[in-house]
Design a protein around this motif. Structure first.
Motif, PDB file in Angstrom:
ATOM      1  N   ALA A   8      11.956  12.779  27.996  1.00  0.00           N
ATOM      2  CA  ALA A   8      11.635  14.118  28.070  1.00  0.00           C
ATOM      3  C   ALA A   8      11.252  14.592  29.361  1.00  0.00           C
ATOM      4  N   ASP A   9      11.779  16.074  29.642  1.00  0.00           N
ATOM      5  CA  ASP A   9      11.273  16.594  30.674  1.00  0.00           C
ATOM      6  C   ASP A   9       9.878  17.189  30.651  1.00  0.00           C
ATOM      7  N   TRP A  10       9.626  17.342  29.296  1.00  0.00           N
ATOM      8  CA  TRP A  10       7.935  17.497  28.955  1.00  0.00           C
ATOM      9  C   TRP A  10       7.794  17.266  27.413  1.00  0.00           C
ATOM     10  N   ILE A  11       6.761  17.582  27.174  1.00  0.00           N
ATOM     11  CA  ILE A  11       6.604  17.000  25.533  1.00  0.00           C
ATOM     12  C   ILE A  11       5.529  18.362  24.992  1.00  0.00           C
ATOM     13  N   ALA A  12       6.119  18.677  23.811  1.00  0.00           N
ATOM     14  CA  ALA A  12       5.228  19.519  22.889  1.00  0.00           C
ATOM     15  C   ALA A  12       4.567  18.977  21.587  1.00  0.00           C
ATOM     16  N   VAL A  13       3.377  19.122  21.621  1.00  0.00           N
ATOM     17  CA  VAL A  13       2.526  18.663  20.544  1.00  0.00           C
ATOM     18  C   VAL A  13       1.731  19.646  19.879  1.00  0.00           C
ATOM     19  N   ASP A  14       2.074  19.346  18.485  1.00  0.00           N
ATOM     20  CA  ASP A  14       1.320  20.207  17.623  1.00  0.00           C
ATOM     21  C   ASP A  14       0.339  19.294  16.718  1.00  0.00           C
ATOM     22  N   TRP A  15      -0.899  19.417  17.071  1.00  0.00           N
ATOM     23  CA  TRP A  15      -1.912  18.308  16.544  1.00  0.00           C
ATOM     24  C   TRP A  15      -3.089  18.860  15.811  1.00  0.00           C
ATOM     25  N   GLY A  16      -2.647  18.744  14.116  1.00  0.00           N
ATOM     26  CA  GLY A  16      -3.634  19.411  13.210  1.00  0.00           C
ATOM     27  C   GLY A  16      -4.572  18.582  12.835  1.00  0.00           C
ATOM     28  N   THR A  17      -5.548  19.129  11.798  1.00  0.00           N
ATOM     29  CA  THR A  17      -6.318  18.363  11.057  1.00  0.00           C
ATOM     30  C   THR A  17      -5.685  16.969  10.496  1.00  0.00           C
ATOM     31  N   SER A  18      -4.585  17.076  10.124  1.00  0.00           N
ATOM     32  CA  SER A  18      -3.840  16.165   9.077  1.00  0.00           C
ATOM     33  C   SER A  18      -2.873  15.418   9.643  1.00  0.00           C
ATOM     34  N   ASN A  19      -2.109  16.149  10.343  1.00  0.00           N
ATOM     35  CA  ASN A  19      -0.920  15.477  11.076  1.00  0.00           C
ATOM     36  C   ASN A  19      -0.844  15.767  12.520  1.00  0.00           C
ATOM     37  N   LEU A  20       0.163  15.061  13.182  1.00  0.00           N
ATOM     38  CA  LEU A  20       0.454  14.918  14.617  1.00  0.00           C
ATOM     39  C   LEU A  20       1.884  14.973  14.629  1.00  0.00           C
ATOM     40  N   ARG A  21       2.632  15.864  15.373  1.00  0.00           N
ATOM     41  CA  ARG A  21       4.016  16.393  15.500  1.00  0.00           C
ATOM     42  C   ARG A  21       4.280  16.430  16.799  1.00  0.00           C
ATOM     43  N   CYS A  22       5.107  15.762  17.251  1.00  0.00           N
ATOM     44  CA  CYS A  22       5.438  15.597  19.020  1.00  0.00           C
ATOM     45  C   CYS A  22       6.993  16.088  18.973  1.00  0.00           C
ATOM     46  N   TYR A  23       7.377  16.514  20.066  1.00  0.00           N
ATOM     47  CA  TYR A  23       8.765  16.956  20.367  1.00  0.00           C
ATOM     48  C   TYR A  23       9.001  16.591  21.824  1.00  0.00           C
ATOM     49  N   ALA A  24      10.216  15.889  22.073  1.00  0.00           N
ATOM     50  CA  ALA A  24      10.663  15.782  23.455  1.00  0.00           C
ATOM     51  C   ALA A  24      11.261  16.857  23.887  1.00  0.00           C
ATOM     52  N   MET A  25      11.204  17.635  24.847  1.00  0.00           N
ATOM     53  CA  MET A  25      11.652  19.025  25.202  1.00  0.00           C
ATOM     54  C   MET A  25      12.568  18.544  26.518  1.00  0.00           C
ATOM     55  N   SER A  26      13.762  19.506  26.524  1.00  0.00           N
ATOM     56  CA  SER A  26      14.410  19.551  27.921  1.00  0.00           C
ATOM     57  C   SER A  26      13.769  20.655  28.601  1.00  0.00           C
ATOM     58  N   ARG A  27      14.145  20.745  29.883  1.00  0.00           N
ATOM     59  CA  ARG A  27      13.718  22.016  30.769  1.00  0.00           C
ATOM     60  C   ARG A  27      14.018  23.310  30.445  1.00  0.00           C
ATOM     61  N   SER A  28      15.216  23.459  29.376  1.00  0.00           N
ATOM     62  CA  SER A  28      15.634  24.579  28.970  1.00  0.00           C
ATOM     63  C   SER A  28      14.648  25.077  27.678  1.00  0.00           C
ATOM     64  N   GLY A  29      14.145  24.097  27.258  1.00  0.00           N
ATOM     65  CA  GLY A  29      13.283  24.351  26.025  1.00  0.00           C
ATOM     66  C   GLY A  29      14.103  23.796  24.672  1.00  0.00           C
ATOM     67  N   THR A  30      15.378  23.008  24.865  1.00  0.00           N
ATOM     68  CA  THR A  30      15.746  22.187  23.482  1.00  0.00           C
ATOM     69  C   THR A  30      15.138  21.146  23.299  1.00  0.00           C
ATOM     70  N   VAL A  31      14.996  21.010  22.041  1.00  0.00           N
ATOM     71  CA  VAL A  31      14.460  19.867  21.190  1.00  0.00           C
ATOM     72  C   VAL A  31      15.399  18.475  21.443  1.00  0.00           C
ATOM     73  N   LEU A  32      15.107  17.542  22.254  1.00  0.00           N
ATOM     74  CA  LEU A  32      15.915  16.245  22.272  1.00  0.00           C
ATOM     75  C   LEU A  32      15.518  15.253  21.210  1.00  0.00           C
ATOM     76  N   ALA A  33      14.488  15.087  20.789  1.00  0.00           N
ATOM     77  CA  ALA A  33      13.757  14.280  19.786  1.00  0.00           C
ATOM     78  C   ALA A  33      12.622  14.838  19.305  1.00  0.00           C
ATOM     79  N   GLN A  34      12.215  14.272  17.954  1.00  0.00           N
ATOM     80  CA  GLN A  34      10.960  14.512  17.340  1.00  0.00           C
ATOM     81  C   GLN A  34      10.507  13.531  16.772  1.00  0.00           C
ATOM     82  N   ALA A  35       9.179  13.443  16.444  1.00  0.00           N
ATOM     83  CA  ALA A  35       8.437  12.394  15.860  1.00  0.00           C
ATOM     84  C   ALA A  35       7.215  12.886  15.147  1.00  0.00           C
TER      85      ALA A  35
END
Length: 304
Positions: A8-35
């Protein structure tokens, strides 16, 4: 589990009360992978946050990597408390907080939530990032954003600022009433009935003071008529959302409204607002969260 072979160029994380969602991001904002994992804030001690994050994003790390996180991860019970910005305020706050990390590859920044002191006390965490995403894709948009959920929020936006907002516990009330009250014997299934919903909506909007009585009528109709569990469920939803719309009328009356969230619940709110002749745009919550985290990453880069 995370996809391997992705860096990943950088990683986006949405971390709520019940779940953790992560996205491997490119410099242009494209999602490369998610978990994702069920290791939300509500299940973790403070020392467990970094291991839970690394479990998902470790394969994506090639070196020091920016991680931009939003949601309850920044709450008082989260990894690190990110102080609230106070409305009126910009949608994207200048202040982010960096939790302590043992792994030198992690450069984690947590986005602050927003608080309101007047005219009523209120708070949000995570919704501000979704709104930032919507505004990044809809430049110079003014109006009201409705974010349906367990705690639905109505947010007045002008000139890229959060002017004011109000939270309604409608979703939580639906769950409590349908699962833990006398209505649990009448409300069931995942089906739907448009006419029953419309009836409940109209009853609550025209006479919100009769809400408690109309709620019991759902049980009585089950005992005395051939009402189905699907009809009871839809009418309960109509009554609660109708009461919410009656109370939130100062927000949506005469405004452009965007309903932002998961498709099913968002459509229910959209239909209810359109029945009041309100101009409504419906948009996907996950897409807006990613757009907001992307905007926040760019904003952090500019301010660091």
């Amino acid at each position: 589990m995370s996809e391997t072979g992705i860096k990943a160029d950088w990683i986006a994380v949405d971390w709520g009360t019940s779940n953790l969602r992560c996205y491997a991001m490119s410099r242009s904002g494209t999602v490369l992978a998610q978990a994702s994992s069920p290791k939300g804030m509500g299940q973790l001690a403070r020392e467990d946050f970094e291991p839970a994050l690394l479990e998902l994003i470790g394969p994506w790390l090639a070196g020091p990597t920016d991680v931009i996180a939003c949601g309850m991860v920044g709450s008082r019970q989260g990894w690190v408390e990110a102080p609230y910005s106070t409305a009126p305020c910009p949608v994207l706050p200048d202040q982010v907080v960096m939790p302590p990390c043992d792994d030198p590859r992690l450069k984690v920044r947590v986005i602050s939530g927003v608080q309101q002191i007047k005219p009523n006390h209120d708070v949000m965490r995570g919704e501000e990032t979704q709104i930032a995403g919507f505004l990044s894709l809809n430049k110079d948009w003014d109006g009201v954003v409705c974010l349906p959920g367990t705690h639905t929020k109505w947010v007045h936006i002008s000139a890229n600022e959060i002017i004011s907002f109000r939270t309604f516990m409608t979703g939580e009330m639906f769950n409590l009433l349908s699962q833990n009250s006398v209505l649990k014997h009448s409300v069931g299934g995942a089906g739907w009935d448009d006419l029953a919903f419309a009836e409940g909506l109209e009853l609550a909007m025209s006479r919100p003071e009769t809400l408690a009585a109309n709620l019991f009528s759902i049980r009585a109709a089950d005992l005395l008529t051939d009402q189905t569990p699907h009809q009871a469920r839809a009418k309960l939803s109509g009554l609660l959302i109708g009461a919410e719309l009656a109370a939130s009328k100062p927000y949506w009356l005469g405004q452009n409204v965007c309903v932002l969230g998961a498709d099913g619940l968002s459509k229910i709110y959209t239909d209810a607002l359109q029945a009041q002749a309100v101009p409504v745009t419906q948009t996907d919550g996950t897409r807006m969260t990613l757009a907001g985290l992307t905007a926040a990453h760019a904003h952090v880069k500019e301010t660091v």
